[in-house]
Design a protein around this motif. Structure first.
Motif, short mmCIF file in Angstrom:
data_model
loop_
_atom_site.label_atom_id
_atom_site.label_comp_id
_atom_site.label_asym_id
_atom_site.label_seq_id
_atom_site.Cartn_x
_atom_site.Cartn_y
_atom_site.Cartn_z
N ARG A 157 19.77 8.40 20.65
CA ARG A 157 19.97 8.21 21.97
C ARG A 157 18.40 8.82 22.44
NH1 ARG A 157 24.97 9.61 21.36
NH2 ARG A 157 24.69 11.98 21.50
N HIS A 158 17.87 9.82 21.67
CA HIS A 158 16.66 10.30 22.08
C HIS A 158 15.74 10.63 20.72
CE1 HIS A 158 19.17 11.93 25.48
NE2 HIS A 158 17.97 11.59 26.08
N TRP A 159 14.49 10.55 20.91
CA TRP A 159 13.64 10.46 19.77
C TRP A 159 12.34 11.30 19.94
CZ3 TRP A 159 14.47 7.65 15.16
CH2 TRP A 159 15.47 6.79 15.24
N ARG A 160 11.87 12.12 18.92
CA ARG A 160 10.60 12.74 18.90
C ARG A 160 9.80 12.42 17.99
NH1 ARG A 160 8.89 17.29 21.58
NH2 ARG A 160 10.99 17.85 22.50
N VAL A 161 8.43 12.23 18.49
CA VAL A 161 7.54 11.66 17.55
C VAL A 161 6.56 12.75 17.12
CG1 VAL A 161 6.03 10.84 19.05
CG2 VAL A 161 6.09 9.85 16.79
N THR A 162 6.20 12.97 15.90
CA THR A 162 5.00 13.86 15.41
C THR A 162 4.12 13.11 14.62
OG1 THR A 162 6.49 15.53 15.14
CG2 THR A 162 4.52 15.65 13.67
N ALA A 163 2.89 13.29 14.90
CA ALA A 163 1.62 12.65 14.17
C ALA A 163 1.04 13.71 13.22
CB ALA A 163 0.47 12.25 15.11
N LEU A 164 1.45 12.98 11.93
CA LEU A 164 1.11 14.12 10.72
C LEU A 164 -0.42 13.87 10.16
CD1 LEU A 164 1.92 16.54 8.72
CD2 LEU A 164 3.15 14.78 7.77
N PRO A 165 -1.34 14.39 10.27
CA PRO A 165 -2.65 13.99 9.60
C PRO A 165 -2.55 13.88 8.28
CG PRO A 165 -2.98 15.81 11.38
CD PRO A 165 -1.55 15.72 10.81
N LEU A 166 -3.12 12.94 7.48
CA LEU A 166 -3.20 12.87 6.08
C LEU A 166 -4.49 12.74 5.61
CD1 LEU A 166 -0.36 9.99 5.74
CD2 LEU A 166 0.07 12.50 5.39
N PRO A 167 -4.62 13.15 4.10
CA PRO A 167 -5.83 12.56 3.59
C PRO A 167 -6.39 11.40 3.71
CG PRO A 167 -4.50 14.24 2.25
CD PRO A 167 -3.64 13.87 3.25
N VAL A 168 -7.36 11.04 3.38
CA VAL A 168 -8.02 9.71 3.61
C VAL A 168 -7.24 8.66 2.68
CG1 VAL A 168 -9.94 9.94 2.30
CG2 VAL A 168 -10.11 8.11 4.21
N ASP A 169 -6.85 9.07 1.43
CA ASP A 169 -6.34 8.20 0.42
C ASP A 169 -4.78 8.23 0.33
OD1 ASP A 169 -6.19 10.75 -0.40
OD2 ASP A 169 -6.48 10.29 -2.56
N ALA A 170 -4.28 8.79 1.28
CA ALA A 170 -2.95 8.78 1.55
C ALA A 170 -2.55 7.61 2.30
CB ALA A 170 -2.31 9.98 2.04
N ILE A 171 -2.03 6.49 1.84
CA ILE A 171 -1.91 5.19 2.55
C ILE A 171 -0.59 4.65 2.38
CG2 ILE A 171 -4.41 4.45 2.36
CD1 ILE A 171 -3.07 2.41 0.01
N GLN A 172 0.48 5.42 1.86
CA GLN A 172 1.84 4.99 1.68
C GLN A 172 2.90 6.10 1.52
OE1 GLN A 172 1.81 2.19 -1.28
NE2 GLN A 172 1.68 3.46 -3.12
N PHE A 173 3.86 5.96 2.21
CA PHE A 173 5.10 6.89 1.99
C PHE A 173 5.87 6.58 0.88
CE2 PHE A 173 9.80 7.88 2.92
CZ PHE A 173 9.37 9.26 3.25
N ALA A 174 6.12 7.56 0.01
CA ALA A 174 6.66 7.58 -1.33
C ALA A 174 8.24 8.02 -1.33
CB ALA A 174 6.00 8.28 -2.59
N ALA A 175 8.71 9.06 -0.81
CA ALA A 175 10.04 9.66 -0.82
C ALA A 175 10.37 10.72 0.23
CB ALA A 175 10.41 10.10 -2.25
#
Length: 414
Positions: A157-175
């Protein structure tokens, strides 16, 4: 396990060698709070705003309502659960409250579309779901040196978003994993060219309001290996991480007992002569310091399922069982293991009540042989007796099956 016919991560590969990977050491934990998402992103959200989706929930049977690829299922109880995947370029999610007979769409925030629709989902804005309970789950997408993490604690019903800075080479979510709505872990990695994938583990202790970078490949995490499987125990401290080294055809495993801040390598003995890249089918951390891994290997033309159990810091006990073609595997919250094997001309159901030491198998009554040709299969077990299986055929039509007797008999739903 038979791989899905669709691309899991079709992200453009960034090349990095063992040296010069741009890995940032987590000697001093870096803390990131919720930041404003730039206006040029496809997901436009102001800082600190809770989002109420305007989507209308449609109730229908699974077969009539769902046409999706890259389909995943998580049944939380024998009656409640979630399905998610992609319809075209858009992420979709459904929930059931009656044991899988009827499904309704979950209200979602304004999510980015996937970039590479021609090859199935897996582009730069690919979205992954991490489920904690019937009311709390999160959606994760990686783009432009940051991760966007949408979190709901009231079933969408409601969502909150966080923008998490990543290192330049981190391009995919793993687990990722949530625990009791408070603790959470998210593992990101680089492209995995030639089996090399720098890893970055983030942890939150306040439900995702802020995150700390607690471990990287510059420290304790494996640098080689992809297809990560990660699990933390209910104590929030003991955990296991396994990655597949496709070059050496090995599985690298590390353990933690402080919530992921420090990891130690552990040795698991795989047989010699492995002829294909192993597959980690299961990784669990249980009560106390118990750890478990299930790995499928191929030696020559013979496939084997290795189920390994350990306590943190101890040697691993290995139980071995021959399999023809392992199609799906899962564990119930009580620790019972279940697996679906495709033998010539029939589906065979295997159950182990003792951590893989002893297995009982029989013909999977009610599951058609056509399951062997499914484009993808997802299996979930909310209890030792309740099991759910959803299979997509080559036209993306789903069929959902349920067993209420630990897999002895199966009935189609929807």
């Amino acid at each position: 396990m038979r791989p899905s016919a669709f691309v899991g991560f079709g992200i453009a590969v960034v090349l990095f060698g063992l040296s010069g990977c741009g890995i940032h050491s987590p000697a001093h934990a870096r803390v990131f709070a919720t930041t404003k998402v730039p206006s040029d992103e496809q997901a436009s959200i102001a800082q600190g705003v809770r989002l109420a989706s305007s989507a209308t929930a449609q109730v229908a049977t699974l077969a009539s309502s769902l046409r999706a690829i890259d389909l995943h299922m998580r049944m939380l109880t024998a009656r409640t659960g979630l399905l998610w995947g992609y319809r075209g370029r858009r992420f979709v999610m459904y929930e059931t409250a009656d044991g899988g007979h009827a499904w309704k769409s979950v209200p979602l925030p304004n999510l980015p579309t996937d970039d590479i629709s021609a090859y199935g989902p897996g582009g730069a804005h690919y979205i992954t779901a991490v489920v904690d309970s019937t009311t709390m789950w999160s959606l994760v997408s990686v783009t432009r040196q940051k991760a966007l993490v949408w979190i709901t604690k009231d079933a969408g019903r409601h969502w909150r978003v966080t923008a998490l800075p990543l290192p330049v080479d981190a391009i995919q979510f793993a687990a990722g994993q949530w625990m009791a709505g408070r603790l959470g872990w998210m593992l990101f990695e680089s492209g995995g060219y030639d089996g090399v994938a720098a890893k970055y583990l983030y942890r939150t202790e306040n439900g995702g309001n802020s995150w700390q970078l607690v471990a990287t490949s510059a420290g304790d995490l494996p640098h080689n290996g992809v297809h990560a499987a990660m699990s933390f125990a209910p104590n929030g401290k003991t955990g296991v991480l396994a990655v597949v080294d496709s070059v050496d055809k090995q599985v690298d495993v590390v353990e933690t007992n402080d919530g992921g801040a420090h990891w130690q390598p552990t040795n698991i003995d795989l047989p010699s002569g492995i002829s294909a890249t192993p597959s980690v089918e299961l990784a669990t951390a249980g009560p106390g310091q118990s750890l478990q891994l299930a790995v499928e290997i191929q030696v020559g033309s013979a496939s084997q399922l290795l189920v390994m159990n350990s306590s943190y810091g101890s040697s691993w006990d290995v139980a071995e069982i021959g399999v023809d073609n392992l199609e799906a595997m899962c564990a119930s919250p009580a620790g019972d293991l279940a697996a679906l094997e495709d033998k010539p001309g029939q589906q065979t159901w295997m159950v182990s009540p003792d951590g893989g030491q002893t297995w009982y198998s029989q013909t999977a009554s009610g599951l058609p042989t056509s399951i062997a040709g499914a484009a993808s299969i997802s299996l979930s077990s909310p209890s030792p007796s309740a099991l759910f299986l959803v299979a997509l055929d080559n036209r993306l039509a789903p069929t959902l099956y349920k067993s209420s007797d630990a897999g002895d008999t199966w009935q189609p739903l929807g």
